[in-house]
Scaffold this motif. Structure first.
Motif, PDB file in Angstrom:
ATOM      1  N   HIS A  52      10.421  33.174  80.315  1.00  0.00           N
ATOM      2  CA  HIS A  52      11.992  33.469  80.258  1.00  0.00           C
ATOM      3  C   HIS A  52      12.285  33.257  78.716  1.00  0.00           C
ATOM      4  N   ARG A  53      12.817  34.309  78.257  1.00  0.00           N
ATOM      5  CA  ARG A  53      13.299  34.381  76.919  1.00  0.00           C
ATOM      6  C   ARG A  53      14.587  34.883  76.699  1.00  0.00           C
ATOM      7  N   THR A  89      15.399  38.333  78.660  1.00  0.00           N
ATOM      8  CA  THR A  89      13.978  38.912  79.038  1.00  0.00           C
ATOM      9  C   THR A  89      12.909  38.358  79.749  1.00  0.00           C
ATOM     10  N   ILE A  90      12.249  38.529  80.759  1.00  0.00           N
ATOM     11  CA  ILE A  90      11.244  37.833  81.290  1.00  0.00           C
ATOM     12  C   ILE A  90      10.116  38.802  81.304  1.00  0.00           C
ATOM     13  N   GLN A 113      14.511  42.658  85.452  1.00  0.00           N
ATOM     14  CA  GLN A 113      15.404  43.803  84.567  1.00  0.00           C
ATOM     15  C   GLN A 113      15.926  43.166  83.502  1.00  0.00           C
ATOM     16  N   GLY A 114      15.532  43.027  82.165  1.00  0.00           N
ATOM     17  CA  GLY A 114      16.148  42.581  81.181  1.00  0.00           C
ATOM     18  C   GLY A 114      17.483  43.261  80.692  1.00  0.00           C
ATOM     19  N   GLY A 115      18.323  42.479  80.043  1.00  0.00           N
ATOM     20  CA  GLY A 115      19.474  43.107  79.738  1.00  0.00           C
ATOM     21  C   GLY A 115      20.112  42.370  78.597  1.00  0.00           C
ATOM     22  N   LYS A 116      21.197  42.968  77.829  1.00  0.00           N
ATOM     23  CA  LYS A 116      21.926  42.616  77.024  1.00  0.00           C
ATOM     24  C   LYS A 116      23.340  41.862  77.607  1.00  0.00           C
ATOM     25  N   GLU A 164      23.992  46.057  78.503  1.00  0.00           N
ATOM     26  CA  GLU A 164      22.953  47.093  78.275  1.00  0.00           C
ATOM     27  C   GLU A 164      21.974  46.772  79.198  1.00  0.00           C
ATOM     28  N   VAL A 165      21.274  47.793  79.908  1.00  0.00           N
ATOM     29  CA  VAL A 165      19.981  47.372  80.475  1.00  0.00           C
ATOM     30  C   VAL A 165      19.042  47.874  79.536  1.00  0.00           C
TER      31      VAL A 165
END
Length: 180
Positions: free
Chosen positions: A97-98, A120-121, A151-154, A175-176
């Motif tokens: 996990h980041r 993000t992962i 699904q990472g995102g902002k 944002e995706v």
């Protein structure tokens, strides 16, 4: 009399400068303290959220990081709590996990903070459970053996301070992020 007036103005100007500097140092200290606390709560809270969704961990610990009203509005969390997460077919042993905070603002005298961050992962360590092989194959095709990508995102978050502890009040996906 002229020398006394100059001396008083000299002392007053130096005292004013010292007071302004002390005020700036105090505001900076409280801002830094809030920023570090918010960063820790945000990182730990979002990691715990991902663990509850992917690893079927106990969701009661989310109350340390999130307001209960937000937990009830989070669709992904509610699916995981109900056992309908796409990760229920998998035995997830670990995640990478980041979270990177890009912007944060909170006045020292306020109890609300606004934060923008990226989550993000990139790696998920897990395999399909033997009892769910056919269900995973029908849902995910040839890539059924490994868990689906996160699904990472902002995000933009609003945080509130309650009883001297920061909690996440709301998350908004800005944002995706595309898969790398």
């Amino acid at each position: 009399m002229k020398k006394l007036r100059r001396f008083i103005w000299y002392l007053a100007s130096r005292l004013m400068l010292v007071l302004v500097l002390l005020g700036v140092f105090t505001v900076t200290f409280y801002y830094a303290m809030n920023a570090s606390n918010i960063n820790i709560v945000l990182k730990d809270g979002m990691a715990k959220r991902a663990q509850v969704i992917m690893m079927q961990q106990d969701p009661s610990e989310l109350n340390k990081f999130f307001q209960s009203s937000y937990i009830q509005r989070d669709d992904n969390l509610m699916l995981a709590i109900e056992g309908k997460s796409p990760y229920t077919y998998y035995n997830v042993r670990g995640i990478d996990h980041r979270l990177k905070m890009s912007w944060m603002w909170c006045w020292p005298w306020e109890n609300t903070a606004r934060v923008e961050f990226t989550e993000t992962i990139p790696r998920i360590d897990g395999r399909v459970r033997s009892s769910y092989v056919e269900g995973a194959r029908s849902l995910y095709g040839d890539d059924y053996e490994t868990p689906p990508r996160w699904q990472g995102g902002k995000y933009a978050a609003t945080m509130v301070k309650e009883n001297n502890q920061w909690h996440i009040r709301s998350l908004t996906l800005l944002e995706v992020l595309q898969e790398e």
